[in-house]
Motif scaffolding. Structure first.
Motif, short mmCIF file in Angstrom:
data_model
loop_
_atom_site.label_atom_id
_atom_site.label_comp_id
_atom_site.label_asym_id
_atom_site.label_seq_id
_atom_site.Cartn_x
_atom_site.Cartn_y
_atom_site.Cartn_z
N GLY A 272 -25.75 -0.15 -28.64
CA GLY A 272 -25.40 0.44 -27.35
C GLY A 272 -25.38 1.95 -27.39
N SER A 273 -25.19 2.52 -26.22
CA SER A 273 -25.02 3.97 -26.10
C SER A 273 -23.54 4.30 -26.27
N ARG A 274 -23.21 5.58 -26.17
CA ARG A 274 -21.83 6.00 -26.39
C ARG A 274 -20.87 5.38 -25.38
N ILE A 275 -21.37 5.13 -24.18
CA ILE A 275 -20.51 4.54 -23.13
C ILE A 275 -19.95 3.20 -23.59
N SER A 276 -20.78 2.40 -24.27
CA SER A 276 -20.37 1.05 -24.65
C SER A 276 -19.25 1.06 -25.68
N GLY A 277 -19.06 2.18 -26.39
CA GLY A 277 -17.99 2.26 -27.38
C GLY A 277 -16.73 2.91 -26.88
N LYS A 278 -16.59 3.00 -25.57
CA LYS A 278 -15.42 3.67 -25.00
C LYS A 278 -14.21 2.76 -25.01
N PRO A 279 -13.08 3.22 -25.59
CA PRO A 279 -11.87 2.40 -25.54
C PRO A 279 -11.24 2.50 -24.14
N SER A 280 -10.46 1.52 -23.74
CA SER A 280 -10.11 0.33 -24.49
C SER A 280 -11.00 -0.87 -24.12
N MET A 281 -11.93 -0.65 -23.19
CA MET A 281 -12.78 -1.73 -22.71
C MET A 281 -13.63 -2.31 -23.83
N CYS A 282 -14.06 -1.49 -24.78
CA CYS A 282 -14.95 -1.99 -25.84
C CYS A 282 -14.30 -3.09 -26.65
N TRP A 283 -12.95 -3.03 -26.80
CA TRP A 283 -12.27 -4.03 -27.62
C TRP A 283 -12.16 -5.38 -26.93
N LYS A 284 -12.46 -5.45 -25.64
CA LYS A 284 -12.47 -6.74 -24.96
C LYS A 284 -13.72 -7.53 -25.28
#
Length: 548
Positions: A272-284
């Motif tokens: 993914g791009s950097r957006i996909s690693g944004k917390p806290s949504m990425c941990w879902k």
């Protein structure tokens, strides 16, 4: 591809325009020979699979539906009839090589995406070269307008590869012509030829991408403004786009961030791009994350307070790799620890992994590509139907895990490393057993440091080869590791003399093709691919390089 004047919408014919130049030739060899050969080979490979699928369907296809042009088209004024015949004689061999190599991972995808045969067309400053399969080097001149009209007409039947050559002087004469006549096009504009510029766009593009160019091409190509004003205009366009991307990253919420990543088959790995690693949504959506950039989100930074915000049971590491040519060796330095991280969490524990960089095109792709080469076998690929796997197109290719790590755990690697350092005066087993984990990586702090040291790659590959040979050797009485030289020796029957790379260039290429079938924007730069080749193939693996 044409653009409507009013709405800015593009009508795509499926073709492409390639621009190149040569110092001494009207057409570069890549235009006059390489591209025509590859177009013909790909056409014949596609034709083979089209017939295969037609037979499987047991349908009475009409001749019109099965029509496919497998002919070789070369520029008649550059390639002589004799040379063309020589090329034709080796084409079937090239087709067999492609079919036997396994490089076409998903034939159904190839057939679906290539609806019309490929065909090259040429436009040059010197003359417009005709496309005659059985040419006799006739001198047929047309204006640029006539040539373009013919290409547009033929685009109904072909996927056109338009080769535009910037080479040549204002007046040129063709080869093998009794009555040479000058070209109808007189460009007259001097240009500076820079060898390799096409592979080094970072040095001259000023950050401009193809999509940005097409969005603003009227502004960029405005012939009223000067070259310096054009550069200023490009800098403003690139600056605005960068600001918009930063705002979109900060403002991404919910599923928007998740949709910017792509799962790679059934491997459990996503890019993914950097957006996909944004917390806290990425941990879902993910259990572990590898960040292959020099920037970290506030909730994941190196400070103790920050990484403590990572939920329990979730894992994170950062590979601080700079973008493009700014990176010298960090990608190779951190690759071993990334592979052990993937081994522990994704391969063994079956946790969902996200690998991301800024755009999900280069650095993150390199990490996943390395993991596929190490942990999966590209010698045996299995195609399954859509009903079996969640596919984006007709068929999906399943990768078979390699045998070497079956039944292994992270402790096996730790024991191998401890055995190689156990007798060192500087090493204390108690210190290792009581060492803390490195941040939220799930890896021992001492192991982390060992893997990012100069010989970290050799440590990783030596262990992998050690495990491979343990599974192949039936008579393994004992194995000793010299703590000073790091050489391995075993006492038993037989001897191993052959040490091969863990990934060949062909396997790296196959792994990239596999990734691109799921994430079509995955395009590592030439420099990145060179680093991967160096990572896998340079030198022997020191800890396991000689047996006595």
């Amino acid at each position: 591809m044409t653009e409507e004047e009013g709405g800015g919408r593009r009508n795509r014919s499926g073709g492409t325009i390639i621009v190149d130049a040569s110092v001494s030739k009207t057409l570069p060899d890549s235009f006059s020979r390489t591209l025509p050969v590859w177009c013909t080979v790909i056409n014949r490979v596609t034709s083979y699979y089209r017939r295969q699928f037609s037979n499987k369907k047991n349908e009475c296809e009409s001749k019109d539906n099965l029509w496919w042009d497998n002919g070789l088209y070369t520029p008649s004024s550059i390639v002589s009839q004799e040379e063309r015949l020589e090329i034709c004689n080796v084409l079937d061999g090239h087709v067999r090589s492609v079919l036997d190599s396994g490089v076409i991972l998903d034939p159904n995808f190839l057939v679906n995406i290539l609806q019309k045969p490929l065909r090259c067309w040429w436009i040059s400053n010197c003359h417009h070269l005709q496309n005659m399969e059985n040419s006799r080097n006739q001198c047929n001149y047309t204006s640029l307008q006539e040539q373009c009209e013919r290409i547009i007409q033929e685009a109904q039947n072909y996927t056109c590869i338009l080769c535009v050559s910037c080479s040549g002087s204002p007046v040129c004469f063709p080869h093998n012509c009794d009555n040479p006549c000058p070209t109808h096009i007189n460009v007259g504009t001097e240009y500076s030829y820079v060898p390799g510029a096409g592979d080094d766009e970072e040095s001259w593009s000023r950050g401009l991408t193809p999509s940005l160019f097409w969005q603003h091409h009227r502004e960029i190509l405005d012939n009223v403004i000067t070259a310096d004003q054009t550069n200023i205009s490009i800098d403003k366009i690139v600056g605005r786009e960068r600001k918009l991307k930063e705002q979109s990253i900060e403002g991404a919420v919910g599923e928007d961030a998740y949709l910017s990543c792509t799962g790679i088959g059934l491997t459990g790995i996503s890019i993914g791009s950097r957006i996909s690693g944004k917390p806290s949504m990425c941990w879902k959506h993910f259990d572990c994350i590898i960040n292959v950039t020099t920037n970290e989100y506030d909730g994941m930074s190196s400070s103790v307070q920050s990484f403590c915000n990572i939920p329990r049971g979730k894992y994170y590491i950062q590979m601080p790799v700079k973008e493009g040519k700014k990176d010298r060796s960090e990608l190779e330095k951190y690759m071993p620890v990334a592979m052990i991280f993937i081994f522990e969490h994704c391969i063994i524990r079956k946790r969902k992994l996200l690998v991301h960089c800024a755009q999900g095109r280069d650095r993150s792709v390199a990490v996943v590509l390395s993991a596929l080469c190490i942990f999966f076998d590209f010698d045996s690929l299995t195609q399954v139907d859509n009903n079996v796997a969640d596919a984006h197109h007709g068929y999906k290719v399943l990768l078979r895990p390699r045998d070497w790590y079956h039944g292994l755990f992270l402790s096996n690697f730790e024991n191998f490393w401890i055995a190689s350092y156990f007798n060192k005066t500087t090493f204390k087993r108690e210190a290792y057993d009581t060492a803390e984990y490195f941040r939220r990586s799930g890896l021992n702090h001492i192991i982390w440091n060992a893997l990012i040291e100069r010989n970290g790659r050799d440590l990783l590959f030596s262990w992998i080869q050690f495990e491979m040979y343990k599974k192949t050797l039936l008579h393994f009485d004992s194995l000793e590791i010299d703590s000073k030289s790091h050489n391995c020796k075993y006492i038993g029957f037989g001897r191993i003399d052959h040490f091969k790379s863990l990934a060949t260039k062909n396997e790296i290429r196959l792994a990239l093709h596999y990734i691109q079938q799921y994430r079509n924007i995955a395009h590592p730069t030439r420099k990145t691919m060179q680093k991967l080749n160096r990572f896998f193939m340079s030198g022997n693996h020191e800890l396991f390089k000689s047996f006595h």
